[in-house]
Design an enzyme around this catalytic site. Structure first.
Site, short mmCIF file in Angstrom:
data_model
loop_
_atom_site.label_atom_id
_atom_site.label_comp_id
_atom_site.label_asym_id
_atom_site.label_seq_id
_atom_site.Cartn_x
_atom_site.Cartn_y
_atom_site.Cartn_z
N ARG A 271 0.86 -1.20 0.00
CA ARG A 271 0.00 0.00 0.00
C ARG A 271 0.88 1.24 0.00
O ARG A 271 0.60 2.24 -0.66
CB ARG A 271 -0.96 0.00 1.20
N TYR B 198 -15.27 17.17 -16.59
CA TYR B 198 -15.70 15.77 -16.59
C TYR B 198 -16.81 15.59 -15.54
O TYR B 198 -16.71 16.08 -14.42
CB TYR B 198 -14.49 14.90 -16.25
N ASP C 241 -6.33 18.86 -15.50
CA ASP C 241 -6.63 17.46 -15.82
C ASP C 241 -6.17 17.26 -17.27
O ASP C 241 -6.79 17.76 -18.20
CB ASP C 241 -8.13 17.20 -15.67
C1 PLP Z 1 -12.29 9.36 -17.17
C2 PLP Z 1 -11.89 10.70 -16.70
C3 PLP Z 1 -11.67 10.94 -15.34
C4 PLP Z 1 -11.91 9.89 -14.28
O1 PLP Z 1 -10.98 8.86 -14.35
P1 PLP Z 1 -11.30 7.34 -13.90
O2 PLP Z 1 -10.04 6.63 -14.23
O3 PLP Z 1 -12.49 6.87 -14.67
O4 PLP Z 1 -11.58 7.36 -12.43
C5 PLP Z 1 -11.25 12.22 -14.99
N1 PLP Z 1 -11.07 13.19 -15.92
C6 PLP Z 1 -11.28 12.99 -17.23
C7 PLP Z 1 -11.07 14.10 -18.19
C8 PLP Z 1 -11.70 11.73 -17.67
O5 PLP Z 1 -11.93 11.55 -18.97
#
Ligand code: PLP
Length: 385
Positions: free
Chosen positions: A55, A108, A180
């Site tokens: 972990r 998202y 992101d």
């Molecule tokens: C899919 C996605 C997420 C979330 O990620 P997961 O791996 O599904 O938890 C966050 N931001 C964007 C832009 C995404 O496309």
């Protein structure tokens, strides 16, 4: 190749950073260290540096973290069990009850749900703003703002935020800018070099690249923040398993060649759609008519593999077209080698219905894969009728 990896090109770092041959066996590929625990030399003393429990740390995961950090030009990388676990860790280390954040109006859906349904219960407030407009971002900032959370290109409308301008707004307010970078990947854009403080990824998408693993990552140059993120991840436990880390590590080795083909195919599809009478609007930052095109040219290498379009026939026509393709698979998620089609209003972004993040009902989103572009264009034209 771990320390001075910045002198190597992207493709070289993707294949070698953090991935020295195994010191014991010479294995060229990083082994899957499928172990929960590690033998210790004496009570309280660990062998082989840092490893004592998986972990806390695992060598396969460490290799992935060094690879990701190298590609994003970051001092620190941390891998998580999913993109949402990575986002959650960033939110809970950078915000305290009473703090405020500014969120893009086409974020998202899952990120919006995490903030709107979970973080607010914890005493954090937020304002939704159009982050393609740095002035709108500045107007949304309050004295207690600690974070601006942006996606560029955004999901599903492919909006482009001017990352250096947003970093200026955030830093002027004593806040951090999070980007992101899931849609662009570090191959197309490196937000830390553009002024962002934190990068988050859903490695489930282009980084893993083969629709076979869920994962997430956080990258930063801040030492103290890295310690806080590490502490929270170890304390709360949202870690990826060794096999998932290995699949992601393997996927990233081919990121550069995959992204070139994703971009190539997406450009071909955007061109075919823009000429189609049943298509009211094509959202692709590579098109000169896209409102963020100039900014995208400045901060991205190419424009990515995601294309959205609005069907001129309205919602039902958009739903019908989404269900009629034969090669494009009707499915959520994105960034894999196979092409996917979906209806954001009813699928990925259903949780944003009725909010400021609601998406147009006639919108169709494509994750353009690396198949033969002619086959993909023909499939879409046939589905549009
Ligand atoms: C899919 C996605 C997420 C979330 O990620 P997961 O791996 O599904 O938890 C966050 N931001 C964007 C832009 C995404 O496309």
């Amino acid at each position: 190749m771990t320390d001075d990896s910045s002198r190597f090109g992207f493709e070289t770092r993707a294949i070698h950073a953090g991935q020295e041959p195994d010191p014991r066996t010479g294995a060229v590929i990083v082994p899957i260290y499928q172990t929960s625990t590690y033998a210790q030399d004496g009570v309280g003393g660990t062998r082989e540096g840092d490893y004592e429990y998986s972990r806390t740390a695992n060598p396969t995961r460490t290799a992935l973290e060094q690879q990701l950090a190298s590609l994003e030009g970051a001092r620190h990388g941390l891998a998580f069990a999913s993109g949402m676990a990575a986002s959650d860790a960033v939110l809970r280390t950078t915000l305290r009850p009473g703090d405020h954040l500014v969120l893009g109006n086409d974020a998202y859906g899952g990120t919006f749900r995490l903030i709107d349904k979970i973080l607010t219960g914890w005493g954090v407030s937020y304002t939704v703003a159009n982050l393609a407009d740095a002035g709108a971002a500045r107007a949304a900032v309050r004295p207690e703002t600690k974070l601006i959370w942006c996606e560029s290109p955004s999901n599903p409308l492919l909006g482009i935020a001017d990352i250096p301008a947003l970093a200026g707004v955030a830093h002027g307010a004593g806040a951090r800018l999070v980007v992101d970078n899931t849609f662009a990947t570090p191959y197309l854009q490196t937000p830390l070099a553009l002024g962002a403080d934190i990068v988050v990824h859903s490695t489930t998408k282009y980084l893993g690249g083969h629709s076979d693993v869920v994962g997430g990552a956080v990258l930063t140059n801040e030492d103290e923040l890295r310690e806080q993120l590490f502490f929270l991840r170890n304390g709360a436990g949202a870690v990826p398993g060794a096999f998932d880390a290995w699949l992601t590590l393997r996927g990233i080795k081919t990121l550069a060649v995959r992204m070139e083909r994703h971009c190539e195919n997406a450009e071909r599809i955007a061109e075919a759609l823009i000429a189609h009478p049943k298509v009211a609007q094509v959202c692709y930052p590579g098109l000169p008519g896209h409102p963020g095109h100039e900014v995208a040219v400045k901060q991205m290498r190419r424009f990515g593999g995601m294309v959205s379009f609005r069907h001129a026939g309205g919602e039902q026509a958009a739903l019908d077209a989404s269900a009629r393709t034969k090669l494009f698979v009707l499915a959520e998620s994105l960034g894999g080698i196979e092409s996917l089609i979906e209806h954001p209003g009813r699928m990925t972004h259903a949780s944003a219905a009725g909010s400021m993040l609601q998406v147009p009902a006639d919108l169709v989103r494509l994750s353009v894969g690396i198949e033969d572009a002619r086959d993909l264009v023909a499939d879409l034209l046939e589905a549009l009728g």
